[in-house]
Design a protein around this motif. Structure first.
Motif, short mmCIF file in Angstrom:
data_model
loop_
_atom_site.label_atom_id
_atom_site.label_comp_id
_atom_site.label_asym_id
_atom_site.label_seq_id
_atom_site.Cartn_x
_atom_site.Cartn_y
_atom_site.Cartn_z
N HIS A 39 0.72 -1.13 0.06
CA HIS A 39 0.21 -0.26 -0.80
C HIS A 39 1.08 1.03 -0.14
O HIS A 39 0.91 2.36 -0.82
CB HIS A 39 -0.63 -0.26 1.52
N ASN A 43 1.34 4.18 -3.30
CA ASN A 43 1.04 5.19 -2.75
C ASN A 43 2.13 6.31 -2.78
O ASN A 43 1.57 7.47 -2.40
CB ASN A 43 0.01 5.56 -2.08
N ILE A 53 -2.37 11.70 -5.52
CA ILE A 53 -3.08 10.61 -4.51
C ILE A 53 -4.48 12.66 -5.14
O ILE A 53 -4.18 13.22 -4.73
CB ILE A 53 -3.08 10.51 -3.19
N LYS A 61 -7.62 2.97 -8.83
CA LYS A 61 -7.15 1.87 -8.42
C LYS A 61 -8.25 0.85 -7.84
O LYS A 61 -7.73 -0.37 -7.72
CB LYS A 61 -6.76 2.25 -6.67
N TRP A 62 -9.56 1.32 -7.56
CA TRP A 62 -10.85 0.56 -7.61
C TRP A 62 -11.56 -0.01 -8.63
O TRP A 62 -12.29 -1.16 -8.33
CB TRP A 62 -11.66 1.09 -6.21
N ASP A 71 -7.67 -4.09 0.10
CA ASP A 71 -7.60 -2.35 0.67
C ASP A 71 -8.20 -3.38 1.52
O ASP A 71 -8.70 -3.38 2.54
CB ASP A 71 -8.54 -1.99 0.32
N GLY A 118 -15.80 0.61 6.44
CA GLY A 118 -14.53 1.06 4.94
C GLY A 118 -14.76 -0.08 4.17
O GLY A 118 -14.97 0.63 3.30
N VAL A 122 -15.46 0.84 -0.06
CA VAL A 122 -14.75 -0.13 -0.91
C VAL A 122 -15.49 -0.21 -2.01
O VAL A 122 -15.72 -0.59 -3.22
CB VAL A 122 -13.75 -1.31 -0.82
N HIS B 51 -7.61 7.94 9.01
CA HIS B 51 -6.98 7.77 7.59
C HIS B 51 -8.61 6.57 6.98
O HIS B 51 -8.69 6.72 5.83
CB HIS B 51 -6.49 6.44 7.80
N TYR B 65 -12.75 14.55 -0.65
CA TYR B 65 -12.41 14.00 -1.07
C TYR B 65 -10.93 14.32 -1.00
O TYR B 65 -9.92 14.56 -0.02
CB TYR B 65 -11.78 12.61 -1.62
N GLU B 81 4.52 12.32 7.13
CA GLU B 81 4.37 10.71 7.16
C GLU B 81 5.43 9.91 6.97
O GLU B 81 6.13 8.81 7.01
CB GLU B 81 3.73 11.14 5.11
N ILE B 88 5.82 2.65 11.49
CA ILE B 88 5.48 1.33 10.41
C ILE B 88 6.66 0.49 10.38
O ILE B 88 6.64 -0.40 11.19
CB ILE B 88 4.80 0.93 9.78
C1 HEM Z 1 0.67 8.51 4.53
C2 HEM Z 1 0.59 7.47 4.01
C3 HEM Z 1 -0.60 6.84 3.79
C4 HEM Z 1 -1.07 6.85 2.77
C5 HEM Z 1 -0.81 8.32 1.74
C6 HEM Z 1 -2.35 6.02 2.36
C7 HEM Z 1 -3.17 6.56 1.03
C8 HEM Z 1 -4.69 6.03 1.13
C9 HEM Z 1 -5.69 6.05 -0.99
C10 HEM Z 1 -5.35 7.70 -1.55
C11 HEM Z 1 -6.30 5.39 -0.58
C12 HEM Z 1 -7.29 4.84 -1.58
C13 HEM Z 1 -7.72 3.37 -1.92
C14 HEM Z 1 -6.06 2.87 -2.42
O1 HEM Z 1 -5.25 3.91 -2.46
O2 HEM Z 1 -5.66 1.49 -1.95
C15 HEM Z 1 -6.11 4.23 1.09
C16 HEM Z 1 -7.18 3.32 1.81
C17 HEM Z 1 -6.61 2.41 2.99
N1 HEM Z 1 -5.40 2.84 3.26
FE1 HEM Z 1 -3.82 4.19 3.06
N2 HEM Z 1 -2.72 5.60 3.35
C18 HEM Z 1 -1.48 5.70 3.81
C19 HEM Z 1 -0.60 4.91 5.07
C20 HEM Z 1 -1.92 3.37 5.40
C21 HEM Z 1 -1.78 2.55 6.15
C22 HEM Z 1 -0.13 3.10 7.39
C23 HEM Z 1 -2.62 1.36 6.83
C24 HEM Z 1 -2.39 0.75 7.48
C25 HEM Z 1 -2.25 0.36 8.93
C26 HEM Z 1 -3.51 2.03 5.72
C27 HEM Z 1 -4.67 1.51 5.82
C28 HEM Z 1 -5.83 1.84 4.63
C29 HEM Z 1 -6.95 1.07 4.38
C30 HEM Z 1 -7.06 -0.10 5.17
C31 HEM Z 1 -7.79 1.72 3.60
C32 HEM Z 1 -9.03 0.70 2.45
C33 HEM Z 1 -9.89 1.86 3.11
C34 HEM Z 1 -11.29 1.58 2.89
O3 HEM Z 1 -11.80 0.35 2.99
O4 HEM Z 1 -11.91 2.79 3.05
N3 HEM Z 1 -3.28 2.88 4.91
N4 HEM Z 1 -5.42 4.94 1.44
#
Ligand code: HEM
Ligand code: HEM
Lengths: 143, 140
Positions: A39, A43, A53, A61-62, A71, A118, A122, B51, B65, B81, B88
């Motif tokens: 992930h 990203n 982004i 992506k989705w 995700d 969440g 999705v 998040h 968004y 970040e 992490i």
């Molecule tokens: C600065 C760091 C991060 C950025 C910029 C970021 C960005 C994003 C973005 C753009 C999405 C939308 C879908 C996708 O791109 O897959 C997303 C979804 C998601 N991210 Fe991150 N992410 C970050 C860190 C993390 C971390 C550390 C975790 C886990 C601990 C995480 C867990 C998730 C999850 C679970 C979703 C899905 C949310 C849903 O089901 O609605 N992300 N993230």
């Protein structure tokens, strides 16, 4: 009173939830390394990283079930792992009682609510909402 | 008579003061890795709560968004970040160390060495990540 009386309690039966929690922390941790590193790489490292982004990026992506499931799996595993870890910490720093019950209840409620939210986000995502300005949408909406 | 010379007459050598540490969990590498693992775990958990809420804004509108994700692209958040990824990466590598120490006798005996390997891998990963990320944040 003899020592026998202390050990006379029958061994506990049924499944040992703490043991399965312990195993879960380890099994989910191994999978989460792959999911979260992937992930973050997609990203933050590929292309222009975080600067790329926006709504269109998420739509792109989705559009692929692969990233949808990636995700959703990450969502479930990370929230349960995190909430269970937080439960351990609450156990360490509070005594049994009302406060402890409230804290654990809050952890459970937060994790459950965000897993539902969440997952719905999705799978009900609408990449081309009607009326939205086209330049904010993924390129495939134009077709 | 100065105090310091008094000891030379009779006092037997004092037994070396016991330093805290030296068990698997208390003091030194064992304890610090545990403290860091706990702090990073809590920090990641609270980030994840926020998040998922910010990602959920894709169901509100593209404008909503983009407004929130735009804050991820500011210099201050860019530095945040780096801290998040640092947390992490440590939690992940140290988590693997915990798993190895639990299941593998060799790793249990060499858990201190493994801790320094975790630190080394963390440094290498952050060296690969940080410059590229900061260039993205501070250019364009
Ligand atoms: C600065 C760091 C991060 C950025 C910029 C970021 C960005 C994003 C973005 C753009 C999405 C939308 C879908 C996708 O791109 O897959 C997303 C979804 C998601 N991210 Fe991150 N992410 C970050 C860190 C993390 C971390 C550390 C975790 C886990 C601990 C995480 C867990 C998730 C999850 C679970 C979703 C899905 C949310 C849903 O089901 O609605 N992300 N993230
Ligand atoms: C990247 C992959 C990850 C790995 C390999 C990993 C591994 C582990 C392991 C092995 C433990 C120790 C469990 C025990 O002692 O029984 C743990 C605890 C914990 N983890 Fe993770 N974890 C990961 C991701 C996460 C994420 C994404 C979160 C937050 C959402 C998180 C939050 C926690 C918390 C709060 C604890 C409890 C710490 C304590 O009891 O001191 N971890 N993790």
């Amino acid at each position: 009173m003899t020592a026998m009386e202390f050990s006379a309690r029958p061994p506990r039966r049924g499944i040992n939830l703490e043991k399965w929690g312990w195993i879960y922390m380890r099994a989910s941790g191994v999978v989460l390394i792959v999911l979260i590193f992937g992930h973050l790489f997609m990203n933050l490292m590929v292309g222009d990283g975080v600067k790329a982004i926006d709504f269109g990026f998420v739509g792109g992506k989705w559009a692929d079930p692969f990233w949808q499931w990636w995700d959703v799996l990450m969502l479930w595993l990370a929230l349960i792992h995190g909430a269970n870890g937080m439960r351990t910490i609450v156990n360490d720093y509070t005594n049994p009682g009302v406060v402890q019950k409230v804290l654990k209840g809050a952890l459970f409620a937060a994790a459950a609510a965000l897993i539902v939210l969440g997952t719905l986000v999705v799978f009900t995502f609408e990449p081309c909402p009607v009326g939205a300005p086209a330049d904010l949408l993924p390129s495939f909406c134009a077709a | 008579m100065p105090e310091t010379s008094a000891g030379t007459l009779t006092a037997p050598a004092k037994p070396a003061r016991q330093k805290p540490g030296g068990t698997l969990y208390r003091g030194r590498e064992g304890m610090w890795s545990w403290v860091l693992h706990r702090i990073t775990g809590v920090a990641i958990f609270f980030f994840l709560l926020v998040h998922i809420l910010d990602t959920a804004l894709v169901r509100v509108s593209p404008e909503a968004y983009n407004a929130v994700i735009g804050t991820y692209q500011t210099p201050i958040m860019g530095l945040g970040e780096v801290a998040l990824v640092g947390a992490i990466v440590f939690h992940a590598f140290n988590g693997l160390r915990i798993i190895l120490v639990d299941f593998w006798a060799w790793a249990t005996r060499h858990q201190k060495l493994l801790f320094w390997i975790v630190v080394g891998l963390w440094v290498v990963t952050m060296l690969a990540f940080t410059p590229r990320h900061l260039i993205n944040v501070f250019s364009h």
